[in-house]
Design a protein around this motif. Structure first.
Motif, PDB file in Angstrom:
ATOM      1  N   LEU A 232       0.827  -1.207   0.000  1.00  0.00           N
ATOM      2  CA  LEU A 232       0.000   0.000   0.000  1.00  0.00           C
ATOM      3  C   LEU A 232       0.862   1.259   0.000  1.00  0.00           C
ATOM      4  N   GLY A 233       0.437   2.241  -0.803  1.00  0.00           N
ATOM      5  CA  GLY A 233       1.081   3.545  -0.801  1.00  0.00           C
ATOM      6  C   GLY A 233       0.568   4.415   0.328  1.00  0.00           C
ATOM      7  N   SER A 234       1.068   5.630   0.389  1.00  0.00           N
ATOM      8  CA  SER A 234       0.748   6.524   1.505  1.00  0.00           C
ATOM      9  C   SER A 234      -0.733   6.894   1.545  1.00  0.00           C
ATOM     10  N   GLU A 235      -1.375   7.097   0.380  1.00  0.00           N
ATOM     11  CA  GLU A 235      -2.789   7.484   0.370  1.00  0.00           C
ATOM     12  C   GLU A 235      -3.683   6.332   0.847  1.00  0.00           C
ATOM     13  N   SER A 236      -3.374   5.136   0.397  1.00  0.00           N
ATOM     14  CA  SER A 236      -4.167   3.987   0.826  1.00  0.00           C
ATOM     15  C   SER A 236      -3.988   3.725   2.318  1.00  0.00           C
ATOM     16  N   ARG A 237      -2.758   3.856   2.816  1.00  0.00           N
ATOM     17  CA  ARG A 237      -2.530   3.670   4.246  1.00  0.00           C
ATOM     18  C   ARG A 237      -3.241   4.754   5.049  1.00  0.00           C
ATOM     19  N   ALA A 238      -3.227   5.986   4.530  1.00  0.00           N
ATOM     20  CA  ALA A 238      -3.906   7.075   5.239  1.00  0.00           C
ATOM     21  C   ALA A 238      -5.410   6.823   5.310  1.00  0.00           C
ATOM     22  N   HIS A 239      -5.984   6.289   4.232  1.00  0.00           N
ATOM     23  CA  HIS A 239      -7.413   5.974   4.226  1.00  0.00           C
ATOM     24  C   HIS A 239      -7.705   4.902   5.276  1.00  0.00           C
ATOM     25  N   PHE A 240      -6.911   3.850   5.290  1.00  0.00           N
ATOM     26  CA  PHE A 240      -7.124   2.772   6.248  1.00  0.00           C
ATOM     27  C   PHE A 240      -6.931   3.268   7.681  1.00  0.00           C
ATOM     28  N   ASP A 241      -5.890   4.074   7.888  1.00  0.00           N
ATOM     29  CA  ASP A 241      -5.660   4.616   9.228  1.00  0.00           C
ATOM     30  C   ASP A 241      -6.814   5.497   9.675  1.00  0.00           C
ATOM     31  N   GLY A 242      -7.412   6.236   8.717  1.00  0.00           N
ATOM     32  CA  GLY A 242      -8.563   7.076   9.037  1.00  0.00           C
ATOM     33  C   GLY A 242      -9.750   6.259   9.502  1.00  0.00           C
ATOM     34  N   VAL A 243      -9.984   5.105   8.840  1.00  0.00           N
ATOM     35  CA  VAL A 243     -11.060   4.206   9.271  1.00  0.00           C
ATOM     36  C   VAL A 243     -10.776   3.699  10.683  1.00  0.00           C
ATOM     37  N   CYS A 244      -9.552   3.239  10.898  1.00  0.00           N
ATOM     38  CA  CYS A 244      -9.187   2.652  12.195  1.00  0.00           C
ATOM     39  C   CYS A 244      -9.292   3.668  13.326  1.00  0.00           C
ATOM     40  N   GLN A 245      -8.929   4.914  13.052  1.00  0.00           N
ATOM     41  CA  GLN A 245      -9.023   5.945  14.086  1.00  0.00           C
ATOM     42  C   GLN A 245     -10.464   6.167  14.506  1.00  0.00           C
ATOM     43  N   ARG A 246     -11.360   6.181  13.541  1.00  0.00           N
ATOM     44  CA  ARG A 246     -12.774   6.394  13.880  1.00  0.00           C
ATOM     45  C   ARG A 246     -13.361   5.184  14.606  1.00  0.00           C
ATOM     46  N   LEU A 247     -12.888   3.998  14.275  1.00  0.00           N
ATOM     47  CA  LEU A 247     -13.341   2.821  15.020  1.00  0.00           C
ATOM     48  C   LEU A 247     -12.843   2.879  16.462  1.00  0.00           C
ATOM     49  N   ALA A 248     -11.606   3.348  16.633  1.00  0.00           N
ATOM     50  CA  ALA A 248     -11.085   3.499  17.994  1.00  0.00           C
ATOM     51  C   ALA A 248     -11.904   4.520  18.767  1.00  0.00           C
ATOM     52  N   ASP A 249     -12.287   5.621  18.103  1.00  0.00           N
ATOM     53  CA  ASP A 249     -13.120   6.637  18.758  1.00  0.00           C
ATOM     54  C   ASP A 249     -14.439   6.033  19.232  1.00  0.00           C
ATOM     55  N   ALA A 250     -14.956   5.066  18.459  1.00  0.00           N
ATOM     56  CA  ALA A 250     -16.248   4.443  18.787  1.00  0.00           C
ATOM     57  C   ALA A 250     -16.096   3.240  19.709  1.00  0.00           C
ATOM     58  N   GLY A 251     -14.871   2.888  20.044  1.00  0.00           N
ATOM     59  CA  GLY A 251     -14.649   1.755  20.937  1.00  0.00           C
ATOM     60  C   GLY A 251     -14.881   0.408  20.279  1.00  0.00           C
TER      61      GLY A 251
END
Length: 429
Positions: A232-251
């Motif tokens: 994965l390139g930087s944009e794809s990793r950033a997209h995935f990290d963005g999903v994971c961050q919001r899941l962490a916010d939601a517990g």
């Protein structure tokens, strides 16, 4: 001589849902509609029959669904190749393109109903089965990927299901998948001796699906294969990290499963499955992901999209195992009567009660009080409304409670004037 007609049975893999079991379906469907409405998703209905080429193009010609599982036939009237839908997404995207739904704004939509795949019937897998399908069309950001996963977490909580876990992966973008594909094919060629016939056939047509093998002899090879996640390139990793961050916010916890690819060709970036160990081999309850290229692939203007599908039979199986309570009663009120005049009055009062929002059954035909009360009790009604000559003369119904009420002071039987019956029962039933 009259020939005896041979009894007809349902087709293999196609199951009847009888009234007692249907109550669970209706309860789940009502919960799902409320849940989807709370997130602003609106219903969309597409035909069961579509052109075969829609699924071959959209799902992928070398997928199991298209190669082995579709119910397809030639329409005798116009010689067209038609298929009974094996999934919802391709048809919903087709409708989106045909009716220019994304011309002005994105859409959150859902559908629910039967789909058809010619598979070996087993627990949780039928040839006609049912899906809840949810699509967010025209949304590009990781926030929507996360919204879909978070809302699923809310559904499991609403249904009282605890033993469902989330697995996620990213399939990146086309150029990243191409680089990984080359590396994967080289890996498979080096280990060709351990590949089964299916894997060898797919090695050059759909190598990602080889990693999804259940063959024990191929697990070591699959575990050692190049990981798409590492390409994965930087944009794809950033997209995935963005999903994971919001899941962490939601517990919401998840496991990164780098071999998760899903069974359809149209996915990119986020893919996910909610799985359980309580359904045997068919452990996937819900699966989905992002498919940004599908709308353009099927002839529309390029637009992003993401969605998921839930197997209703599997979800109902889980609910049954978890002893999720379902309203099984046929009615709230059962009308018991004696005599023709009482039966006519029962029918009139029943209409008033239905106007008040109550579910009512009027006993059909004559019958002794004993027989009618037995039927009333079997219906699951909370209360029986009794009418005979004395009640007609007094203008009041006798009301007998068949089930316990929350009010300990509530008498087991009471008399209520006809004019007050709706008001009184609405408060107490």
């Amino acid at each position: 001589m009259t020939q005896t007609f041979k009894k007809v049975r349902a087709l293999t893999g196609m199951k009847d849902v009888l009234p007692d079991e249907s109550a669970s379906w209706e309860s789940l469907e009502a919960t799902v509609r409320d849940w989807l409405g709370s997130y602003g998703y609106r219903n969309m209905r597409t035909p069961v029959l579509e052109h075969t080429r829609l699924f071959a193009r959209g799902i992928g010609e070398v997928t199991d669904i298209v190669e082995k599982e579709m119910y397809s036939f030639t329409d005798a009237l116009n010689n067209e190749q038609l298929t009974m839908r094996p999934e919802f997404t391709a048809g919903m995207v087709r409708a989106c393109i045909e009716h220019n739904l994304l011309y002005e704004r994105p859409h959150r939509v859902w559908a629910m109903g039967p789909v058809f795949r010619h598979e070996k019937p087993q627990r949780g897998r039928y040839r006609q089965f049912h899906q809840i399908d949810v699509e967010a069309l025209g949304f590009a950001g990781p926030d929507i990927d996360a919204e879909l996963i978070i809302m699923l977490g809310r559904l499991w909580k609403t249904l009282g299901l605890n033993d469902i876990r989330l697995e996620m992966n990213s399939l990146g973008q086309a150029d990243e998948r191409a680089a990984h594909r080359d590396a994967l094919v080289r890996h498979l060629e080096r280990h060709k001796s351990v590949l089964d016939d299916e894997a060898q056939r797919r090695m050059h047509t759909n190598p990602l699906r080889v990693l999804d093998t259940k063959n024990p002899a191929m697990q070591e090879m699959a575990n050692a294969a190049p990981r798409l996640f590492d390409f994965l390139g930087s944009e794809s990793r950033a997209h995935f990290d963005g999903v994971c961050q919001r899941l962490a916010d939601a517990g919401i916890a998840y496991t990164l499963n780098t071999r998760l690819v899903r069974g359809l060709d149209y996915y990119n970036l986020t893919v996910f499955e909610w799985v359980t160990d309580r359904l045997g081999a068919q452990g996937t309850v819900c699966g989905g992901g992002r498919y940004d290229g599908l709308i353009e692939l099927l002839g529309g203007k390029p637009a992003p999209a993401v969605g998921f599908a839930i197997g209703m039979e599997r979800l109902l199986d889980l609910c049954t195992q978890s002893a999720v309570e379902v309203e099984q009663s046929e009615c709230d009120v059962y009308m018991v009567h004696q005599g023709a005049d009482a039966q006519r009055m029962a029918a009139q009062l029943a209409e008033r009660l239905r106007d008040g929002g109550l579910r009512v059954i009027v006993h059909a035909g004559p019958g002794s009080f004993k027989a009618q009360f037995k039927r009333a009790d079997g219906s699951g009604a909370r209360v029986a409304v009794i009418l005979a000559a004395d009640e007609l003369a007094a203008g009041s119904a006798s009301v007998k409670w068949l089930r316990a009420t929350d009010d300990d002071t509530q008498p087991q039987q009471e008399t209520i004037p006809f004019d007050c019956l709706v008001t009184e029962l609405k408060l107490k039933v």
